[in-house]
Design an enzyme around this catalytic site. Sequence first.
Site, PDB file in Angstrom:
ATOM      1  N   ASP A 287     -43.425  -9.102   1.742  1.00 60.26           N
ATOM      2  CA  ASP A 287     -43.748  -9.917   0.578  1.00 60.26           C
ATOM      3  C   ASP A 287     -44.636 -11.105   0.956  1.00 60.26           C
ATOM      4  OD1 ASP A 287     -43.115 -10.202  -2.347  1.00 60.26           O
ATOM      5  OD2 ASP A 287     -42.690 -12.215  -1.607  1.00 60.26           O
ATOM      6  N   LEU A 423     -47.307  -9.807  -5.921  1.00 59.96           N
ATOM      7  CA  LEU A 423     -47.451  -8.855  -7.015  1.00 59.96           C
ATOM      8  C   LEU A 423     -47.794  -9.564  -8.313  1.00 59.96           C
ATOM      9  CD1 LEU A 423     -44.702  -6.233  -6.280  1.00 59.96           C
ATOM     10  CD2 LEU A 423     -47.185  -5.945  -6.227  1.00 59.96           C
TER      11      LEU A 423
END
Lengths: 521, 428
Positions: A287, A423
């Site tokens: 991430d 994202l």
Amino acid sequence: MQLTVWTYEGPPHVGAMRIATGMEGVHYVLHAPQGDTYADLLFTMIERRQKRPPVTYTTFQARDLGSDTANLFKSAVQDAYDRFQPQAILVGASCTAELIQDDPGGLAEALHLPVPIVALELPSYQKKENWGAAETFYRLVRTFAGPHALAPGAKRAPRAAERRPSCNLLGATALGFRHRDDGAEIIRLLASIGVDVNVAAPMGATPADLARLGDADFNVVLYPEIAGPSAKWLEKAFAQPCTKVVPIGVGATRDFIAEVGALANIDVSTMLDAEQSRLPWYSRSVDSTYLTGKRVFIFGDATHAVAAARIAAEELGFTVVAVGSYSREFARDIRDAAQKYGAEALITDDFLAVEQHIQALQPELVLGTQMERHIAKRLKIPCAVISAPVHVQDFPARYSPQMGFEGANVIFDTFVHPLMMGLEEHLLGMFRDEDGEFSDTAVPSHLAASGAAPILVMPQAVPSADAITLDWAPEAQKELGKIPFFVRGKARRNTEKFAAERGLPRITIETLYDAKAHFSR
Amino acid sequence: MTAAGGLCATAPTRREPTIIRERGQREVFCGLTGIVWLHRKIQDAFFLVVGSRTCAHLIQSAAGVMIFAEPRFATAIIDERDLAGLSDANAELDRIVAQLLERRPDIKLLFLVGSCPSEVIKLDLSRAALRLSRDHAPGVRILNYSGSGIETTFTQGEDACLASLVPEMAPEATDAAPSLLVVGALADVVEDQFKRLFAALGIGPVQFLPPRRAADLPAVGRKTTYILAQPFLGDTARALDDRGATRIDAPFPLGAEGTSLWFGAAAAAFGIDPAHVESVLAPARDRAMRPLSRYRLALKGKRIFFFPDSQLEVPLARFLSRELGMKLVEVGTPYLHREHLAADLALLPDDVVLSEGQDVEKQLDRCRAQNPDLVVCGLGLANPLEAEGLTTKWSIELVFTPIQGFEQAGDLAELFVRPLARRTKLVA
Ligand code: SF4
């Protein structure tokens, strides 16, 4: 003269107040005009201290000048002694009193009080807050530890084998950026290494504690801006070495452990092998890929700016575009760090110059002080606060150190949370400008919308862009716009409810205030 | 002229109030603090403090939450070179002003604000203002006043600022009609309410000092009647008197009663028919009294102690004792302007204890001994007193919030209710 819009540091006597307020049993008598008492609110409001700072101000007025300012000072010292019974009295002058040259030290000595008087000479037109804090602490350390110093040329007796190594923890003050929690974190870290803390000072120490400083084997310097001169003197007076690494970040904390291990003669290799912070893994987790190469602008006091640069570059994989500081005394350290990370160095205490640099460099993240937070807010750049000058938000209720391994965890969150997640960023990119809420001009919700939101100001007439649902008379609508924005929505809802309940066809200024009177409770 | 209106209940003979006068440590701001609201009020003015790092830090700390990128104030910080005579302070000031005006061409009115250091080194800012006005004419007007802590306390900074504007006011035309001037910075929303009420009363033209824009400075002269909206404007009033204007004496427009008396006094000065005055004021007063009657339940009989701060203390005490039934323990004020406060003082209870000046330690002793229900004090004292178990109201909020006039009477009362209500809510 220097044109100044905002200042990063207060005057040097505020630094002295940070020492006096952090310590116990010390009282500071400051020769100063009444307006200088504003400094109390820094401690009682920003830091939410439950006690007034131990400071007496003489608050001389124009009519006292040239007649009895000296007597005013003497009676202020006597009264402060009688009332507060401190173990030591600091005396000094603020900028105005410095000009009238009353000699606070001499006047206080003449009272022959039964406690030591520590006279401070803090040149207000030359020096600033951190220097004032460092000088004050140094004067106190010399006054109280001085009589116990080793004879010239004498060697320090080696530590008895059965005694655990001990150190002093130097530099935490009142009104310091996370000093409260850094102290606790480092005491815990030292304990896990096997080192005791002899005295932590100035925060929490009494003058009597300062007299025991020489008992420790070495000194840990938490904040060189404040403890530097004292540590240097202690090194000479007691042959006490001191730490050079400030343990902010995982790498620096590990270096610090190694340094302490060497000073205490303890094998720390197992400790260094253990992973004790979540930062390294969080930073390696997928991430965090989107953090790679984010361009960051860093500005703060020298200690925190240099530490932030190392963390940003080595622990988070950011690209550091500038490292700057208002601590001119530490310009060399800043330049070294900038060079190491291929960044621009910026040494200035001019807020407008910092703003210009940020504007020119267009970073993706600003790590700065509360001042840079405002600049970043206006430029809609994400920002995290890493250093003083402090704000009420810099004294969170929760445990929130910067130092040690827990500090590294806190810093990971602090630096990364202002940025959008990877994202999230992609989705926004795909639907750019399609959706009002996620349009590219919207800043993350925790970064309040553009401009400054003045709270303590008189409401200004601001044309309301809000949609009008009921029939509002134009003057009433205009009147609504004058109500401070943060209660305007509520005022509108209440007025409309009031009008609807009474079946009023049109909202006039009268309706607005009738409703206000009706609902105010 | 005396206060008109039907609510005044002054007893024909009254005891002089007890006044404690003390000298010791004063825990108050200096006049520089006024810049925090004045720079918002006069929208094209800039305030340049000529002072030290302390002065810059004071304004910044008092302004607290509102850090703007480039506010309309700044400090020219005097440094050791200026003091050692290595550089000519006047030449330095000229350089800074030129630098500032180049950067901010929107500035139409620049105030050079004196501080303790500039006064102690006798830097003559009035001469500097004249010189600089000449240099930068006609685009920029440069004035000066003192906000220093050795000369001014907190709100006196506004007084000094407004007094410096009075000589700039044009003389009124020879055939000017009688006009009313409302003196003292008010929030724009309050000003607009006042304008509407004056229009309904039939009083006009009405002007305000300070104006929202420097160019709108009203004219003044013998036909000008003025009424103070703030109680701390001694020097400004004197300057207006010198220009031939006449002051209307009235209590200050705080609360339903205070605002009625204030408008009533203005109407009487303009010879408005009392029946008409009553017909205009009665609905507004009744509306103001509605929330007050509710707040009265919370405040009646509660004992309040004022530390000195803004000079608003006497009219506030009058409002709280008469309209909300609070008991006054001690009303501290940095300075008691007996003439301007005469109408408010006359409405205080006979046994009121006032204090003028301050010895903060002794005053804290008195306050603790009295154990009041509510303490009005500055930011330096509030949290420590709360920690001791007292309930406090920050006085600075009374200066930064619109509190004047009928429509704000309820809000003003609520400011005093809130800390008490909060205490009863918190169980942890
Ligand atoms: S009291 Fe004087 S020196 Fe202190 S901030 Fe005010 S003007 Fe500046």
